[in-house]
Enzyme design. Structure first.
Site, PDB file in Angstrom:
ATOM      1  N   ASP A  33       0.857  -1.189   0.000  1.00  0.00           N
ATOM      2  CA  ASP A  33       0.000   0.000   0.000  1.00  0.00           C
ATOM      3  C   ASP A  33       0.895   1.242   0.000  1.00  0.00           C
ATOM      4  O   ASP A  33       1.880   1.309   0.721  1.00  0.00           O
ATOM      5  CB  ASP A  33      -0.904  -0.017   1.239  1.00  0.00           C
ATOM      6  CG  ASP A  33      -2.018   0.997   1.146  1.00  0.00           C
ATOM      7  OD1 ASP A  33      -3.192   0.587   1.081  1.00  0.00           O
ATOM      8  OD2 ASP A  33      -1.720   2.220   1.157  1.00  0.00           O
ATOM      9  N   ASN A  90     -12.868  -2.944   2.446  1.00  0.00           N
ATOM     10  CA  ASN A  90     -13.778  -1.815   2.622  1.00  0.00           C
ATOM     11  C   ASN A  90     -14.800  -1.791   1.488  1.00  0.00           C
ATOM     12  O   ASN A  90     -14.458  -2.043   0.328  1.00  0.00           O
ATOM     13  CB  ASN A  90     -12.986  -0.496   2.627  1.00  0.00           C
ATOM     14  CG  ASN A  90     -12.106  -0.359   3.859  1.00  0.00           C
ATOM     15  OD1 ASN A  90     -12.504  -0.729   4.957  1.00  0.00           O
ATOM     16  ND2 ASN A  90     -10.907   0.165   3.674  1.00  0.00           N
ATOM     17  N   SER A  98     -11.846   3.797  -1.352  1.00  0.00           N
ATOM     18  CA  SER A  98     -11.444   4.850  -2.293  1.00  0.00           C
ATOM     19  C   SER A  98     -11.062   4.321  -3.665  1.00  0.00           C
ATOM     20  O   SER A  98     -11.081   5.080  -4.638  1.00  0.00           O
ATOM     21  CB  SER A  98     -10.276   5.654  -1.708  1.00  0.00           C
ATOM     22  OG  SER A  98      -9.167   4.804  -1.460  1.00  0.00           O
ATOM     23  N   HIS A 103     -10.084  -5.284  -3.089  1.00  0.00           N
ATOM     24  CA  HIS A 103      -8.756  -5.521  -2.514  1.00  0.00           C
ATOM     25  C   HIS A 103      -8.895  -5.908  -1.056  1.00  0.00           C
ATOM     26  O   HIS A 103      -9.745  -5.378  -0.344  1.00  0.00           O
ATOM     27  CB  HIS A 103      -7.841  -4.309  -2.663  1.00  0.00           C
ATOM     28  CG  HIS A 103      -8.450  -2.999  -2.269  1.00  0.00           C
ATOM     29  ND1 HIS A 103      -9.347  -2.332  -3.072  1.00  0.00           N
ATOM     30  CD2 HIS A 103      -8.300  -2.234  -1.163  1.00  0.00           C
ATOM     31  CE1 HIS A 103      -9.714  -1.205  -2.484  1.00  0.00           C
ATOM     32  NE2 HIS A 103      -9.104  -1.127  -1.309  1.00  0.00           N
ATOM     33  N   LEU A 104      -8.043  -6.829  -0.647  1.00  0.00           N
ATOM     34  CA  LEU A 104      -7.909  -7.169   0.766  1.00  0.00           C
ATOM     35  C   LEU A 104      -6.696  -6.429   1.278  1.00  0.00           C
ATOM     36  O   LEU A 104      -5.594  -6.579   0.751  1.00  0.00           O
ATOM     37  CB  LEU A 104      -7.682  -8.676   0.945  1.00  0.00           C
ATOM     38  CG  LEU A 104      -8.829  -9.621   0.613  1.00  0.00           C
ATOM     39  CD1 LEU A 104      -8.335 -11.067   0.714  1.00  0.00           C
ATOM     40  CD2 LEU A 104      -9.990  -9.389   1.573  1.00  0.00           C
ATOM     41  N   HIS A 105      -6.875  -5.645   2.339  1.00  0.00           N
ATOM     42  CA  HIS A 105      -5.728  -5.065   3.031  1.00  0.00           C
ATOM     43  C   HIS A 105      -5.177  -6.150   3.959  1.00  0.00           C
ATOM     44  O   HIS A 105      -5.930  -6.709   4.773  1.00  0.00           O
ATOM     45  CB  HIS A 105      -6.152  -3.880   3.900  1.00  0.00           C
ATOM     46  CG  HIS A 105      -6.686  -2.698   3.163  1.00  0.00           C
ATOM     47  ND1 HIS A 105      -5.959  -1.543   2.976  1.00  0.00           N
ATOM     48  CD2 HIS A 105      -7.896  -2.476   2.586  1.00  0.00           C
ATOM     49  CE1 HIS A 105      -6.686  -0.657   2.318  1.00  0.00           C
ATOM     50  NE2 HIS A 105      -7.875  -1.197   2.078  1.00  0.00           N
TER      51      HIS A 105
HETATM   52  P1  DGP Z   1      -9.554   1.537   0.287  1.00  0.00           P
HETATM   53  O1  DGP Z   1      -9.685   2.754   1.164  1.00  0.00           O
HETATM   54  O2  DGP Z   1      -9.976   0.281   1.002  1.00  0.00           O
HETATM   55  O3  DGP Z   1     -10.202   1.704  -1.060  1.00  0.00           O
HETATM   56  O4  DGP Z   1      -7.987   1.368   0.069  1.00  0.00           O
HETATM   57  C1  DGP Z   1      -7.300   1.826  -1.038  1.00  0.00           C
HETATM   58  C2  DGP Z   1      -5.839   1.773  -0.699  1.00  0.00           C
HETATM   59  O5  DGP Z   1      -5.110   1.903  -1.896  1.00  0.00           O
HETATM   60  C3  DGP Z   1      -5.359   2.888   0.237  1.00  0.00           C
HETATM   61  O6  DGP Z   1      -4.922   2.298   1.473  1.00  0.00           O
HETATM   62  C4  DGP Z   1      -4.201   3.535  -0.490  1.00  0.00           C
HETATM   63  C5  DGP Z   1      -3.911   2.572  -1.618  1.00  0.00           C
HETATM   64  N1  DGP Z   1      -3.485   3.204  -2.837  1.00  0.00           N
HETATM   65  C6  DGP Z   1      -4.113   4.226  -3.471  1.00  0.00           C
HETATM   66  N2  DGP Z   1      -3.462   4.543  -4.600  1.00  0.00           N
HETATM   67  C7  DGP Z   1      -2.399   3.691  -4.674  1.00  0.00           C
HETATM   68  C8  DGP Z   1      -1.345   3.520  -5.631  1.00  0.00           C
HETATM   69  O7  DGP Z   1      -1.256   4.203  -6.653  1.00  0.00           O
HETATM   70  N3  DGP Z   1      -0.433   2.535  -5.365  1.00  0.00           N
HETATM   71  C9  DGP Z   1      -0.501   1.754  -4.250  1.00  0.00           C
HETATM   72  N4  DGP Z   1       0.448   0.836  -4.072  1.00  0.00           N
HETATM   73  N5  DGP Z   1      -1.488   1.876  -3.336  1.00  0.00           N
HETATM   74  C10 DGP Z   1      -2.417   2.845  -3.557  1.00  0.00           C
END
Ligand code: DGP
Length: 117
Positions: A33, A90, A98, A103-105
Site C-alpha cells: 500500500d 472496505n 477509495s 482488494h484485501l488489506h
Molecule cells: P480503500 O480505502 O480500502 O479503497 O484502500 C485503497 C488503498 O489503496 C489505500 O490504502 C491507499 C492505496 N493506494 C491508493 N493509490 C495507490 C497507488 O497508486 N499505489 C498503491 N500501491 N497503493 C495505492
C-alpha cells in the site's frame, strides 16, 4: 461498474502503473500500500476486475479462495503469520473505500486496535 480501462489497480495488475509487487498467484497480485497504516500493509487484488467485496458472486469462489491463500502467503513472507494480522475489505463511502477494485488489506506488524476507528 467501473470502467476497467480507467481502473488504478487494473493498471497495477497490467504493469502499466508501477507498484511494489510482493507476490502473485493464479488469480491475484499483492503489492505494498502506498500509504501504509502499519509496518506490514499489503493489498491483495484479483487480476480480473471486481468492483468491491459486495459485488462478489458465487461464481467468484475460486478467485476468492485464491486471494485468501495469497493473503496468507503474504503474511507468512512478511513475518506476521504467527503474531497476527488483519484482513480488511472496505465497501462504500462510510468505510472509506477509495479504489473501486476489490482488494484485501493485509495489515500487521503492530498491535491493531479494535473496534477500528
Ligand atoms: P480503500 O480505502 O480500502 O479503497 O484502500 C485503497 C488503498 O489503496 C489505500 O490504502 C491507499 C492505496 N493506494 C491508493 N493509490 C495507490 C497507488 O497508486 N499505489 C498503491 N500501491 N497503493 C495505492
Amino acid at each position: 461498474m467501473t470502467d476497467v480501462t480507467d481502473c488504478l489497480f487494473c493498471a497495477i495488475v497490467a504493469g502499466t502503473t508501477p507498484a511494489d509487487v510482493v507476490a502473485r498467484s493464479d488469480h491475484g497480485v499483492a503489492f505494498r500500500d502506498v500509504n501504509p497504516q502499519a509496518p506490514v500493509h499489503v493489498l491483495v487484488v484479483p487480476i480480473r476486475h471486481i468492483d468491491h467485496a459486495a459485488a462478489v458472486t458465487a461464481a467468484d469462489g475460486a478467485v476468492l479462495a485464491d486471494l485468501f491463500v495469497l493473503a496468507r502467503r503474504v503474511a507468512e513472507a512478511e513475518g506476521v503469520a504467527d503474531s497476527g494480522f488483519r484482513l480488511v475489505a472496505n465497501v462504500g463511502e462510510d468505510a472509506a473505500n477509495s479504489v473501486p477494485h476489490l482488494h484485501l488489506h493485509v495489515i500487521g506488524g503492530r498491535r491493531l486496535g479494535w473496534p477500528p476507528g
